[in-house]
Enzyme design. Sequence first.
Site, PDB file in Angstrom:
ATOM      1  CG  ASP A  22      -1.617  -1.137   1.621  1.00  0.00           C
ATOM      2  OD1 ASP A  22      -1.581  -2.099   0.856  1.00  0.00           O
ATOM      3  OD2 ASP A  22      -2.238  -1.129   2.693  1.00  0.00           O
ATOM      4  CD  GLU A 201      -7.101  -5.061   3.999  1.00  0.00           C
ATOM      5  OE1 GLU A 201      -6.533  -5.834   4.782  1.00  0.00           O
ATOM      6  OE2 GLU A 201      -6.816  -5.007   2.794  1.00  0.00           O
TER       7      GLU A 201
HETATM    8  C1  FRU Z   1      -3.910  -3.574   2.746  1.00  0.00           C
HETATM    9  C2  FRU Z   1      -3.263  -3.998   4.058  1.00  0.00           C
HETATM   10  C3  FRU Z   1      -3.627  -3.044   5.145  1.00  0.00           C
HETATM   11  C4  FRU Z   1      -2.492  -3.242   6.120  1.00  0.00           C
HETATM   12  C5  FRU Z   1      -1.321  -3.470   5.211  1.00  0.00           C
HETATM   13  C6  FRU Z   1      -0.307  -4.429   5.742  1.00  0.00           C
HETATM   14  O1  FRU Z   1      -3.261  -4.015   1.614  1.00  0.00           O
HETATM   15  O2  FRU Z   1      -3.649  -5.327   4.358  1.00  0.00           O
HETATM   16  O3  FRU Z   1      -4.904  -3.263   5.703  1.00  0.00           O
HETATM   17  O4  FRU Z   1      -2.304  -2.123   6.953  1.00  0.00           O
HETATM   18  O5  FRU Z   1      -1.848  -3.958   3.994  1.00  0.00           O
HETATM   19  O6  FRU Z   1       0.835  -4.465   4.937  1.00  0.00           O
END
Ligand code: FRU
Length: 480
Positions: A22, A201
Amino acid sequence: PPATPQYRPAYHFTPTAHWMNDPNGMVYYQGTYHLFFQYYPQGMVWGPMHWGHATSPDMVRWQEQPIALAPDSLGYIFSGSAVVDADNTAGFGKNALVAIFTHHSPEEEKKGQNKHQYQSLAYSLDAGKTWTKYAGNPVLPNPGIVDFRDPKVSWNEPAKQWVMTLATKDRITFYSSPNLKEWTKLSEFGEKLGAHGGVWECPDLFPLMLNGKTYWVLIVNLNPGGPNGGSATQYFVGQFDGKTFTPLNANTKWADYGPDEYAGVTWNNTGNRRLFLGWMSNWEYANQVPTSPWRSATTIPRELGLRQVGSEIYLTSQPVSELRTLAGKATTLQNITVKAPTDLTARLNSTTDKHRLTLSTKQLNDFELVLGNVAGEELIVGYDKAAKQYFIDRSKAGKNNFSPKFTGRATAPRLSTAAGTELTLYLDAASVELFADQGLTVMTSIFFASKPLTSIKLRSAQGSTWQQLSNTPLVAKPAS
Ligand code: FRU
């Protein structure tokens, strides 16, 4: 694995090496766009998360910077946001950059109490170069919710307080704070609304204007359960009164229908522009994509807007105008009618796999734009008029056996009711991003052709006439 420089994009950000997911902490500060990102600097697959860092004067020329945040005794550094604390509400300093992120503790997770994700702060007093974690972390402990993460914080001017939009398993929870350190729960949204094929998320909440009226957009990333499988970005349009988000209706909408835009959120502190960027992959196969020594790129930055079609209000995404600064010499054809497959490679002067294609027609019929190479591989972008769907078909576009979940053909509804259209495609070695109907339908897809896809063919079973077809090579000069 052997290096794959042929898949390295020219104008999308990639880390020099290792795993990225992300985008995080996107904030514009003193003339610089900051992009932080979920990063595992020891491996090519997901691992203990850090915040990597890159900076850019224009969002299209990126310079990788040293790692900003590394795991500590409270856990890995998961996704979050960053704000400019202009009035020093937190007491770290006037105009401090403050990051609000999720700590994820693998040790706490083993205890099985569902309290292993909580929100913490770090601040920078040197324009993002170095970061200090707040000694009072965490600032928002976990009440016992297994997924409790990805805080997006922004200043709510009418209410004169910070608002945190937090993904809490199957809903969004809003919190407020006067100082970024003490948080009060405001409300919850979405338990029974929108798509719920997976966990919610990486949310975002921001205002946008349409016809002189302010609406609030709530972005909710979802994994899995996207329209073409796996992870994807849904959104709601509604009102936010400083406490509660109320959607205009219960229809599920997607910011990008393709398989490869995820965790997309917007920059803080960019004035009237609302600028969005996502991770250009999908959790279904992100850990297996055949690139080396890095994994994953971001999407191009997109400027968001709203548009009304019938009684619906949709989010639109358009490539940012800064991308024009990459443009080489365009080759343009006018008034082309095709039915049988027509090779336009020479006439469009197509020589590179890093380019922009634009097509405009007064009457959108079935068509297939076929991007090919000397190995006979083909990436097909097109429109199915009977189904009223755009599609991207990568099933013959190169390597696809690294994961059974790397699907071939993705579709997206055409939302526009106009007869004609304008289509823009951004190609950058191993990715295509389609912006149809001025950004009303967007699709992002990655692919791994064995040779550059430089040939261009157009065919149309119904016959189609194009007022204009244009091909522009894109060249990224390094950030100054
Ligand atoms: C989304 C996610 C978020 C988390 C991160 C962990 O892709 O799963 O929810 O904070 O990636 O790397």
